[in-house]
Design a protein around this motif. Sequence first.
Motif, short mmCIF file in Angstrom:
data_model
loop_
_atom_site.label_atom_id
_atom_site.label_comp_id
_atom_site.label_asym_id
_atom_site.label_seq_id
_atom_site.Cartn_x
_atom_site.Cartn_y
_atom_site.Cartn_z
N GLN A 80 0.84 -1.20 0.00
CA GLN A 80 0.00 0.00 0.00
C GLN A 80 0.88 1.26 0.00
OE1 GLN A 80 -2.27 0.89 3.53
NE2 GLN A 80 -4.09 1.43 2.33
N ALA A 81 1.94 1.23 0.79
CA ALA A 81 2.85 2.37 0.83
C ALA A 81 3.47 2.61 -0.54
CB ALA A 81 3.95 2.12 1.87
N LYS A 82 3.82 1.51 -1.21
CA LYS A 82 4.40 1.62 -2.53
C LYS A 82 3.38 2.18 -3.53
CE LYS A 82 7.68 -1.06 -5.22
NZ LYS A 82 8.38 -2.33 -5.35
N ALA A 83 2.13 1.75 -3.37
CA ALA A 83 1.07 2.23 -4.26
C ALA A 83 0.89 3.74 -4.13
CB ALA A 83 -0.23 1.48 -3.97
N VAL A 84 1.06 4.24 -2.91
CA VAL A 84 0.94 5.69 -2.71
C VAL A 84 2.02 6.42 -3.51
CG1 VAL A 84 1.14 7.54 -1.01
CG2 VAL A 84 -0.17 5.48 -0.45
N ARG B 282 1.46 9.08 -6.60
CA ARG B 282 2.04 10.43 -6.65
C ARG B 282 2.77 10.66 -7.96
NH1 ARG B 282 4.86 9.98 -1.01
NH2 ARG B 282 3.03 10.09 0.34
N ARG B 283 3.55 9.63 -8.39
CA ARG B 283 4.36 9.80 -9.61
C ARG B 283 3.50 9.92 -10.86
NH1 ARG B 283 8.45 5.05 -8.85
NH2 ARG B 283 9.55 5.73 -6.99
N THR B 284 2.41 9.16 -10.92
CA THR B 284 1.64 9.12 -12.16
C THR B 284 0.58 10.22 -12.24
OG1 THR B 284 0.30 7.43 -11.06
CG2 THR B 284 1.91 6.68 -12.68
N ALA C 46 -3.97 14.92 -4.71
CA ALA C 46 -2.57 15.19 -4.39
C ALA C 46 -2.39 15.40 -2.89
CB ALA C 46 -2.07 16.41 -5.16
N LEU C 47 -3.34 16.13 -2.32
CA LEU C 47 -3.29 16.40 -0.89
C LEU C 47 -3.47 15.11 -0.08
CD1 LEU C 47 -3.04 19.14 0.59
CD2 LEU C 47 -5.52 19.00 1.04
N ALA C 48 -4.46 14.32 -0.50
CA ALA C 48 -4.73 13.07 0.22
C ALA C 48 -3.51 12.15 0.16
CB ALA C 48 -5.95 12.37 -0.39
N LEU C 49 -2.84 12.12 -1.00
CA LEU C 49 -1.69 11.23 -1.16
C LEU C 49 -0.56 11.58 -0.21
CD1 LEU C 49 -1.60 10.72 -5.03
CD2 LEU C 49 -2.14 9.02 -3.28
N ARG C 50 -0.49 12.86 0.16
CA ARG C 50 0.58 13.26 1.09
C ARG C 50 0.44 12.60 2.44
NH1 ARG C 50 1.61 19.56 1.32
NH2 ARG C 50 1.41 20.02 -0.88
N GLY C 51 -0.83 12.44 2.86
CA GLY C 51 -1.05 11.86 4.19
C GLY C 51 -1.21 10.35 4.21
N LEU C 52 -1.20 9.72 3.04
CA LEU C 52 -1.42 8.27 3.00
C LEU C 52 -0.08 7.53 2.91
CD1 LEU C 52 -4.46 8.03 0.55
CD2 LEU C 52 -4.45 7.55 3.00
#
Lengths: 448, 335
Positions: B183-187, B191-193, B243-249
């Motif tokens: 899951q961490a990797k998916a985050v 972000r990258r894509t 983008a914001l949500a991805l920062r906290g996940l």
Amino acid sequence: MEALTLARLQFAANITFHILFPTITIALGWLLLFFKLRFRATGESRWMEAYGFWVKVFALSFALGVVSGITMSFQFGTNWPGFMETVGNIAGPLLAYEVLTAFFLEATFVAIMLFGFRRVPDWVHTGATLLVAVGTTLSAFWILVLNSWMHTPAGFEMRDGVAHATDWLAIIFNPSMPYRLVHMLLASGLTAAFLVAGLSAWRWRRGDRSPGVLAALRTGVAVAAVLIPLQIVAGDLHGLNTLEHQPAKVAAMEGNWQTRPNVPLLLFAVPDEETRTNRFEIAVPGGASLILKHDTAGVVPGLDDFVGQHPPVAPVFYGFRIMVGVGLLMLLVSWAALWQLRGGREPRPWLLLALVGMTFSGWVATVAGWYVTEIGRQPWLVSGLLLTRDAAGAVPAASIGMTLAMYLILYAGLLAAYVAVLFRLAAKAGGAVGHRPVAAPLPVPAVG
Amino acid sequence: MEMMDSGHWLPVAFTVLMGVAVLAYVVLDGYDLGVGILMADADDAQRDRMVASIGPFWDANETWLVLAVGLLLVAFPVAHGMILGALYLPVAAMLLGLILRGVSFEFRAKTEGVQRRWWNQAFIAGSLLAALAQGYMLGLYVLGLPQGPAAMAFGMLTGLCLAAGYAFIGAAWLILKTDGPLQAKAVVWARRTLGLAALGMVAVSVATPLASGRIAERWFALPELFLLAPVPLMAALLFGIVALALRGLPRADDRWSWVPFAGAVGIFVLGFHGLAYSFFPYVVPERLTVWEAASAPESLMIILVGAAVVLPLIAAYTLFVYRVFRGKATELRYD
């Protein structure tokens, strides 16, 4: 080569590859339901063991059928735009109903059938198995309705060169549909039955004595033995129907160059389109007249009635003989097998060898029969309505040739991989015997 | 009176139906193609879990493509031949990709060792090829199916961006369906894509009005400009939220793990609406309207009745399967 020939080769390659897998899955779905219901009725683990093995074969065959089917659905537009432009008003709804009523059903419930055993109550899993079987059969129904309509069009009128539906019941129940559908469903039953019997025989020969192997082997033999006489009757009726609606096809199947009475049944011959005669005839006098007219003196239409309008004779003639020959072998082997296995006897080495040899006999007969019926319709794409050459698109020959080469390489590789994996699965299954307790479905994990 | 004529509204109804099928396909098969692409950057154990997350769904997802092409074939047969004829080679490339990945699903599960690795590679390559080919076709379609190097270059750009978009929604799916290191990797993948997916939407949005004066007029005339402004603004807002949500996940309690996927679906829906607004009523851009291309009303009616009965059923059992396989993905078992 010219674009039309390449497009036809490409279509033939795609349909040949595609038909192999639905031919297995249509009937294998019902066999799986049978295994599941036997398990529910008897509680004997051998039925669940048979289900567990054959559901994997189903999954693999189903996946190959799906992907090759998607290719087919694009082919109509890329290679044969004239087909939909002329008869789209009829073919369209039939194809749409296939997707709506069958495709989604099978594609969705196959997930529960494959991976849902521990996640849903047992009756839901059995229900999913039933729905998948219904879905594959419905799919076959719609496709054969369309295909039969292309052979014996009915229930339409032409306006400005475009077919318009006037009677949907007449379109669906067109003159050859019942015969073609029954013939195809029986072909599927025989293909699956011999596959199940053959692969089980292979496992038994290797010393795999899991109870599920014998259960599957016996089921396959019994199904084949019951279906083959039915298929012979259905095939004969289909032939008479073809004689009525597509006499040129029957003339090619019989290698009969002249309309005449007392037409012999050719067991073997070499038809020659140049001289419009046969060489090396081995024949039963009056045989063809007897089969087709039920009278040795009956007049049978010959190819001379259809000069320039009949299909290429050789592939239809040989294809028919291969189909019938394999069918007779099926009769022999399945009845001999039934006799040898009577009263709970174990299979003898000669029987195992014969069944292993017949593992893919259904494929041979089905493809040969398919060629007879499809090549036999030429030069028409839709009988009397649309010539194959008039339906072709304007794609450059180079593009078609390139993609044809791509498909051929891909299909050859996938076919080899499919057969190899079937036998690998069969080899591996024996090793795991006894280690797979049949567990009750677990409660759905409470996550999420 | 004109509006009551079935020859008028039936083609429109079918355009909507086809739109629904295409949108369902892009979102649903989009995430599972994306997961396939992302497998390139995962180890063997992660790959098994990634496949498990899409295993029960991919087949039904792909069926939406068959429905979309089927409806195009059925409702607009002339357009079907025109579009697929012009896109002959990319269609073949897409089919090659879909075949490869569809069979790899099964073959990889039934082999071991080197062969399993080969099928994994075939799965990744097939997913990527299908995504690139679809994006390439989208690029050519928005330009009006022209030939030539400029069109091909644009097609390649949209191909890359759609593949990135699929990878993005695939990563969002994995955030929802997995936990722990994957899951961490998916985050990180999401972000990258995200940026490339946004670039793709901008590229298509800029190119479409440039390629067609008619479309430019539809968007930039007044008052349409103001009425339509919410579409790109909402898309931009969703990009921001994701983008914001991805920062906290990812979070330890797994809250908000649904946000990227919901955002991705919203972005795809908005982008699709933008395209639909641009092109309607043309089914082949600037050449053939839906009315010119439509089949006979009697035939369309037959299908519409069937679709009205069956589509709710399809929706119901699709939801049922998503419910059965809800929660974090676990190993797929046949027994």
